[in-house]
Design a protein around this motif. Structure first.
Motif, short mmCIF file in Angstrom:
data_model
loop_
_atom_site.label_atom_id
_atom_site.label_comp_id
_atom_site.label_asym_id
_atom_site.label_seq_id
_atom_site.Cartn_x
_atom_site.Cartn_y
_atom_site.Cartn_z
N GLN A 7 14.74 5.85 13.01
CA GLN A 7 14.10 4.58 13.34
C GLN A 7 12.67 4.83 13.45
N LEU A 8 12.04 5.94 13.04
CA LEU A 8 10.64 6.06 12.92
C LEU A 8 10.31 5.23 11.56
N PRO A 9 9.23 4.43 11.84
CA PRO A 9 8.79 3.39 10.80
C PRO A 9 7.88 4.28 9.98
N LEU A 10 7.85 4.05 8.54
CA LEU A 10 7.03 4.85 7.67
C LEU A 10 5.84 3.63 7.38
N ILE A 11 4.72 3.79 7.84
CA ILE A 11 3.66 2.72 7.43
C ILE A 11 2.97 3.45 6.50
N PRO A 12 2.42 2.69 5.18
CA PRO A 12 1.79 3.34 4.50
C PRO A 12 0.18 3.10 4.66
N ASP A 13 -0.64 3.73 4.10
CA ASP A 13 -1.89 3.63 4.34
C ASP A 13 -2.50 2.75 3.04
N GLU A 14 -3.69 2.71 2.60
CA GLU A 14 -4.46 1.99 1.67
C GLU A 14 -3.66 2.32 0.19
N SER A 15 -3.57 3.70 -0.05
CA SER A 15 -3.12 4.23 -1.32
C SER A 15 -1.60 4.04 -1.31
N LEU A 20 3.00 11.21 6.97
CA LEU A 20 2.75 12.23 6.11
C LEU A 20 1.58 12.84 5.91
N ILE A 21 0.59 12.03 5.82
CA ILE A 21 -0.68 12.33 5.96
C ILE A 21 -1.16 13.01 7.31
N GLY A 22 -0.81 12.34 8.51
CA GLY A 22 -0.98 13.07 9.71
C GLY A 22 -0.35 14.60 9.79
N ILE A 23 0.62 14.72 9.37
CA ILE A 23 1.42 16.10 9.15
C ILE A 23 0.48 17.05 8.42
N ARG A 24 0.16 16.63 7.29
CA ARG A 24 -0.42 17.34 6.22
C ARG A 24 -1.91 17.56 6.82
N GLN A 25 -2.47 16.73 7.31
CA GLN A 25 -4.06 17.15 8.06
C GLN A 25 -4.02 17.90 9.31
#
Length: 438
Positions: free
Chosen positions: A61-69, A75-80
């Motif tokens: 149920q976790l929504p995947l919200i994209p950033d501007e790119s 994914l960005i949060g995990i990587r950072q």
């Protein structure tokens, strides 16, 4: 890393001293740390993808919200977070942690969606567990000693606490923003409900209630306008409402703990409530408990679009409470104090009528005049003979007969005129309500 020794520490002479705590991680040779960090950093992109995939499997149920790119923010949060932790590990575990601000956004998103942080924290724990599994493999690969890896794990969980704290900060900010927006819309909705009465919008003043102009008069559909704002705060439009006006027991008094469907405006000098379907079972009892310790009054039940009328009566009743003419310390029902609300607010009219109709009493002394007025009111209310009036007043019938003869002499033909008797009863009841008669 440091700690404070106890009172009996060596050389302390009973005083706490700061001593160094041995760091297993600092004892790892720098070349091993660099080797470990390089391998871990190379793994970050793939590891982030793997962690997100596993999280999605456990929490579909976790929504995947994209950033501007177009890349998922998760994914960005995990990587950072992985990159920051590796950089932190390389710089030394005793350095302050740096937490990606995107985790505030995650908490803010949960708050905006009305969800709790429980699932988000579980997701973070899962991510840390998966990341640690891979970091432990890299540690074995480059022969990092076990004590140093234990210290690294401890730092990892400290880092997790920081990520949670960032999300809590964002969540609290979203909750505060939503609460402020809801209060703003709720106040706007209440102002629309009371729009037919400018005095009501300003806070509900005391005075003689009057019939306000119908809401929406002059153009526009009032129900549609109300429904639009009500929908934004999830308030189903009721068919009937009652409006309450409160008097603050103290400036810093805590707001009444009313039900979620009761509109409450604490910004007014006299706080106001709009109670939907007030005749529903148990509603009045719940409202009375919620307003315990407050003085106030709740107006009559009216159709939704007549809310301003209910407010006007409640405001008039509260005005009488402030003057000590109605009891304080409770939430009064206006419908139970109709006589006071009808007779007391129009003071000038009642006072003028009182002067004219009770003029004959000026020929009597204050004490005797009061007794005659009480006897006259008892006779007007019972329309009985001397025994009935005497029983009502608690005096002897002969005393009543004597007083009634005097009353007949003072008022003469007016005693036989229905209109005069009605006016006499009005002014005498008003005097009793003011405490001037027993």
């Amino acid at each position: 890393m440091t700690r404070r020794a106890g009172r009996d520490g060596p050389g302390a002479e009973g005083q706490g001293v700061v001593t160094a705590v041995r760091s297993a991680w600092r004892e790892v040779p720098p070349y091993q740390v660099r080797q470990f960090a390089a391998l871990a950093m190379d793994e970050v992109p793939t590891l982030a993808q793997d962690i997100l995939r596993e999280i999605r499997r456990e929490y579909p149920q976790l929504p995947l919200i994209p950033d501007e790119s177009g890349e998922p923010q998760a994914l960005i949060g995990i990587r950072q977070s992985l990159e920051h932790f590796v950089e932190h590990m390389t710089a030394g575990l005793d350095r302050p942690h740096v937490h990606p601000r995107v985790f505030q956004e995650f908490g803010r998103g949960e708050g905006m969606q009305g969800r709790s942080l429980d699932a988000l924290q579980a997701i973070y724990r899962l991510g840390v567990r998966l990341a640690w599994r891979r970091l432990a493999e890299i540690g074995q690969q480059v022969a990092i000693p076990a004590p140093a890896m234990y210290e690294l794990a401890e730092s990892g969980f400290e880092y997790l606490d920081g990520l949670v704290a960032e999300s809590v900060r964002g969540y609290a900010e979203a909750a505060a923003r939503q609460a402020g927006e809801r209060l703003r819309l709720q106040r706007r909705l209440m102002e629309q409900l009371f729009a037919g009465d400018p005095e009501a919008v300003a806070g509900g003043g005391a005075g003689t209630p009057h019939a306000p102009k119908a809401m929406g008069e002059g153009g526009g559909d009032p129900v549609s306008a109300l429904a639009e704002v009500a929908a934004r705060i999830g308030w189903p439009l009721p068919e009937r409402v009652a409006v309450a006006v409160l008097l603050r027991p103290a400036r810093e008094a805590v707001a009444p703990a009313v039900a979620s469907d009761v509109l409450l405006d604490m910004e007014c000098e006299r706080p106001r409530l709009v109670v939907p379907e007030p005749d529903a079972p148990g509603r009045r009892e719940l409202l009375a408990r919620a307003a315990a310790g407050w003085s106030g009054a709740i107006g009559p039940v009216v159709p939704l679009l007549d809310a301003a009328k209910s407010l006007r009566w409640a405001g008039a009743a509260v005005g009488l409470v402030e003057r000590g003419l109605l009891p304080a310390g409770e939430l009064l029902q206006c419908t139970e104090h109709t006589e006071a609300l009808v007779l007391l607010p129009p003071e000038e009219l009642i006072d003028d009528l009182t002067r004219r109709r009770l003029a004959p009493l000026t020929r009597c002394g204050p004490t005797h005049g009061r007794r005659l007025a009480e006897t006259l009111l008892a006779w007007l209310e019972t329309r009985g003979g001397a025994p009935e009036v005497a029983a009502r007043l608690g005096v002897h019938p002969q005393t009543v007969r004597y007083r009634l003869r005097q009353i007949r002499e003072l008022w003469g033909w007016e005693m036989d005129d229905p209109d005069r008797r009605f006016e006499l009863e009005l002014v005498l009841r008003a005097r009793r309500l003011r405490g001037e008669l027993d």
